[in-house]
Scaffold this motif. Structure first.
Motif, short mmCIF file in Angstrom:
data_model
loop_
_atom_site.label_atom_id
_atom_site.label_comp_id
_atom_site.label_asym_id
_atom_site.label_seq_id
_atom_site.Cartn_x
_atom_site.Cartn_y
_atom_site.Cartn_z
N UNK A 284 -8.81 9.16 7.97
CA UNK A 284 -7.62 8.97 8.81
C UNK A 284 -6.36 9.06 7.95
N UNK A 285 -5.28 9.59 8.52
CA UNK A 285 -4.03 9.69 7.76
C UNK A 285 -3.47 8.31 7.45
N UNK A 286 -2.70 8.20 6.37
CA UNK A 286 -2.13 6.90 6.03
C UNK A 286 -1.12 6.46 7.08
N UNK A 287 -1.03 5.16 7.29
CA UNK A 287 -0.05 4.62 8.21
C UNK A 287 1.31 4.57 7.52
N UNK A 288 2.36 4.39 8.30
CA UNK A 288 3.69 4.26 7.72
C UNK A 288 3.74 3.06 6.78
N UNK A 289 3.07 1.98 7.16
CA UNK A 289 3.01 0.79 6.31
C UNK A 289 2.37 1.14 4.96
N UNK A 290 1.28 1.92 4.99
CA UNK A 290 0.62 2.33 3.75
C UNK A 290 1.57 3.14 2.87
N UNK A 291 2.34 4.03 3.49
CA UNK A 291 3.27 4.87 2.74
C UNK A 291 4.38 4.04 2.11
N UNK A 292 4.92 3.07 2.86
CA UNK A 292 5.98 2.21 2.33
C UNK A 292 5.44 1.39 1.16
N UNK A 293 4.21 0.89 1.29
CA UNK A 293 3.60 0.13 0.20
C UNK A 293 3.42 1.01 -1.03
N UNK A 294 3.02 2.25 -0.82
CA UNK A 294 2.87 3.20 -1.92
C UNK A 294 4.22 3.47 -2.60
N UNK A 295 5.27 3.63 -1.80
CA UNK A 295 6.61 3.84 -2.34
C UNK A 295 7.02 2.65 -3.19
N UNK A 296 6.71 1.45 -2.73
CA UNK A 296 7.05 0.24 -3.47
C UNK A 296 6.41 0.24 -4.86
#
Length: 108
Positions: A4-16
């Motif tokens: 499944x594609x990453x969620x927006x929350x996952x992407x924001x956590x990755x950016x952090x």
């Protein structure tokens, strides 16, 4: 595996996590360039992503957002906190506004 594609929350956590690394290794000669393509989305997630750009700026790291196609709504909000925005000649930038539903308890 999870396909499944990453969620927006996952992407924001990755950016952090990436921002934390950059603030540790960047020198006074470095600049962060972010290629942003976004038709918009949740103000909450884009606000969190914008806060990560602010972390870079607070650490003294210049930030430039590059827009090749579109940065609308939340994407534009995220881009607007950068030091510079560089856009392709026909890129779409801007915001159409925010719609919020508020209950009206008048005369209940």
């Amino acid at each position: 595996g999870n396909d499944s594609p990453p969620t927006t929350h996952d992407l924001v956590e990755s950016i952090s996590h990436v921002v934390s690394l950059l603030t540790q290794v960047a020198t006074k000669y470095d600049e962060v360039c972010i290629l942003l393509t976004s038709p918009g989305g949740s103000v909450t997630e884009y606000g969190l992503a914008a806060a990560q750009i602010m972390r870079l700026k607070s650490a003294g790291i210049p930030v430039t957002v590059l827009v090749d196609k579109v940065a609308a709504s939340g994407g534009y909000m995220m881009a607007s906190v950068a030091d510079k925005i560089v856009a392709a000649p026909f890129a779409l930038l801007g915001s159409v506004g925010v719609i919020a539903g508020l209950p009206n308890f008048h005369k209940i």
